[in-house]
Design a protein around this motif. Structure first.
Motif, PDB file in Angstrom:
ATOM      1  N   ASP A  28      -3.006   1.085  -3.361  1.00 24.14           N
ATOM      2  CA  ASP A  28      -3.675   2.295  -2.876  1.00 24.14           C
ATOM      3  C   ASP A  28      -4.928   1.991  -2.062  1.00 24.14           C
ATOM      4  O   ASP A  28      -5.422   2.870  -1.359  1.00 24.14           O
ATOM      5  N   ASP A  29      -5.438   0.761  -2.155  1.00 23.43           N
ATOM      6  CA  ASP A  29      -6.622   0.418  -1.359  1.00 23.43           C
ATOM      7  C   ASP A  29      -6.153  -0.015   0.031  1.00 23.43           C
ATOM      8  O   ASP A  29      -5.543  -1.068   0.195  1.00 23.43           O
ATOM      9  N   PRO A  30      -6.437   0.819   1.051  1.00 23.29           N
ATOM     10  CA  PRO A  30      -5.870   0.529   2.375  1.00 23.29           C
ATOM     11  C   PRO A  30      -6.347  -0.791   2.960  1.00 23.29           C
ATOM     12  O   PRO A  30      -5.613  -1.448   3.700  1.00 23.29           O
ATOM     13  N   ASN A  31      -7.572  -1.211   2.599  1.00 22.55           N
ATOM     14  CA  ASN A  31      -8.067  -2.480   3.138  1.00 22.55           C
ATOM     15  C   ASN A  31      -7.246  -3.652   2.625  1.00 22.55           C
ATOM     16  O   ASN A  31      -6.849  -4.540   3.372  1.00 22.55           O
ATOM     17  N   ILE A  32      -7.005  -3.623   1.317  1.00 21.59           N
ATOM     18  CA  ILE A  32      -6.214  -4.714   0.733  1.00 21.59           C
ATOM     19  C   ILE A  32      -4.779  -4.648   1.235  1.00 21.59           C
ATOM     20  O   ILE A  32      -4.183  -5.663   1.601  1.00 21.59           O
ATOM     21  N   ALA A  33      -4.227  -3.431   1.283  1.00 22.05           N
ATOM     22  CA  ALA A  33      -2.838  -3.265   1.737  1.00 22.05           C
ATOM     23  C   ALA A  33      -2.673  -3.796   3.165  1.00 22.05           C
ATOM     24  O   ALA A  33      -1.715  -4.510   3.460  1.00 22.05           O
ATOM     25  N   ASP A  34      -3.622  -3.469   4.028  1.00 17.84           N
ATOM     26  CA  ASP A  34      -3.515  -3.911   5.423  1.00 17.84           C
ATOM     27  C   ASP A  34      -3.649  -5.427   5.551  1.00 17.84           C
ATOM     28  O   ASP A  34      -2.977  -6.052   6.368  1.00 17.84           O
ATOM     29  N   LEU A  35      -4.523  -5.978   4.735  1.00 19.99           N
ATOM     30  CA  LEU A  35      -4.724  -7.429   4.771  1.00 19.99           C
ATOM     31  C   LEU A  35      -3.443  -8.161   4.340  1.00 19.99           C
ATOM     32  O   LEU A  35      -2.974  -9.083   5.014  1.00 19.99           O
ATOM     33  N   VAL A  36      -2.886  -7.700   3.226  1.00 23.06           N
ATOM     34  CA  VAL A  36      -1.645  -8.305   2.725  1.00 23.06           C
ATOM     35  C   VAL A  36      -0.536  -8.129   3.764  1.00 23.06           C
ATOM     36  O   VAL A  36       0.221  -9.048   4.068  1.00 23.06           O
ATOM     37  N   ASP A  37      -0.465  -6.925   4.298  1.00 24.78           N
ATOM     38  CA  ASP A  37       0.508  -6.581   5.329  1.00 24.78           C
ATOM     39  C   ASP A  37       0.416  -7.565   6.496  1.00 24.78           C
ATOM     40  O   ASP A  37       1.419  -8.159   6.934  1.00 24.78           O
ATOM     41  N   MET A  38      -0.814  -7.770   6.966  1.00 25.67           N
ATOM     42  CA  MET A  38      -1.019  -8.624   8.138  1.00 25.67           C
ATOM     43  C   MET A  38      -0.557 -10.054   7.867  1.00 25.67           C
ATOM     44  O   MET A  38       0.142 -10.666   8.674  1.00 25.67           O
TER      45      MET A  38
END
Ligand code: CA
Length: 226
Positions: free
Chosen positions: A13-23
């Motif tokens: 749910d934390d978009p910063n962590i999600a985006d980092l992992v995603d990247m």
């Protein structure tokens, strides 16, 4: 091919962590689908049929990461990596008991997470083992190629890690193996885990395979199959 390594669902749910992992996962060649709640994660897994799911334990609304693990395991053997807080020892143990294959503790390095993901997929997607191998120990039969386990003829769903542990024990049947040897053999030599991790998985194997599994605890040493 951008999604050559397959799809990974990231439930965080934390978009910063999600985006980092995603990247980082994308950079490594995976296709990533994000979900920001347990319910959305469950739907994404049903829809996308991913190769692996990354699940944050701390999720909002009614379904937290542990609930999601439980739900996923009731219908699927998809490998699961959980993200837990540094002080989340209980979550970690529970997550493994509920069928997660590995965990990463926050704050984590995205590189470490990607390495864990790749290691699990290497094991679960392995075609390098002997093609015809069916290992039999008592009433348990392990089809190494298809990664299927039968207890007295009945198919028993195991997590990727449980399967690897059982296979490693079966490959060394009759021998007493220490927890360290089991960690090295089933988790890989680089894996930083404690003995408790082995015990948790052994307990799960005993629960799932019941009396078909002739696994002895050798006090002060480790475990022996057969
Ligand atoms: Ca969270």
């Amino acid at each position: 091919m951008a999604d050559g390594l397959g799809t990974i669902v990231v439930v965080e749910d934390d978009p910063n962590i999600a985006d980092l992992v995603d990247m980082y996962l994308r950079r490594d060649g995976f296709r990533v689908v994000q979900a920001s709640s347990g319910e959305a994660g469950l739907q994404a897994v049903e829809r996308e049929r991913p190769r692996l799911v990354v699940v944050d334990i701390g999720l909002p609304d009614r379904m937290d990461g542990l609930d999601l693990c439980r739900s996923l395991r009731s219908s699927s053997n998809v490998p699961i990596v959980i993200l837990t807080a540094r002080d989340g020892e209980v979550d970690r143990v529970l997550g493994l008991e509920l069928g997660a294959d590995d965990y990463v503790t926050k704050p984590f390095s995205p590189r470490e997470l990607v390495a864990r993901v790749r290691a699990i997929l290497r094991r679960t997607g392995s075609t390098e083992r002997a093609a015809t191998a069916i290992l039999e120990v008592g009433d348990v039969a392990i089809d190494v190629e298809r990664r299927e386990v039968r207890a007295a003829g009945t198919l028993v769903p195991l997590t990727a890690r449980e399967f690897d542990l059982l296979t490693f024990l079966a490959e060394h049947q009759g021998l007493v193996l220490s927890r360290r040897q089991l960690l090295d053999g089933a988790w890989g030599p680089g894996w930083v885990g404690d003995d408790r991790t082995v015990d948790v998985h052994v307990r799960q194997l005993r629960k799932k395979l019941g009396s078909a599994l002739s696994l002895s605890t050798v006090w002060g040493v480790g475990y022996r199959l057969g």
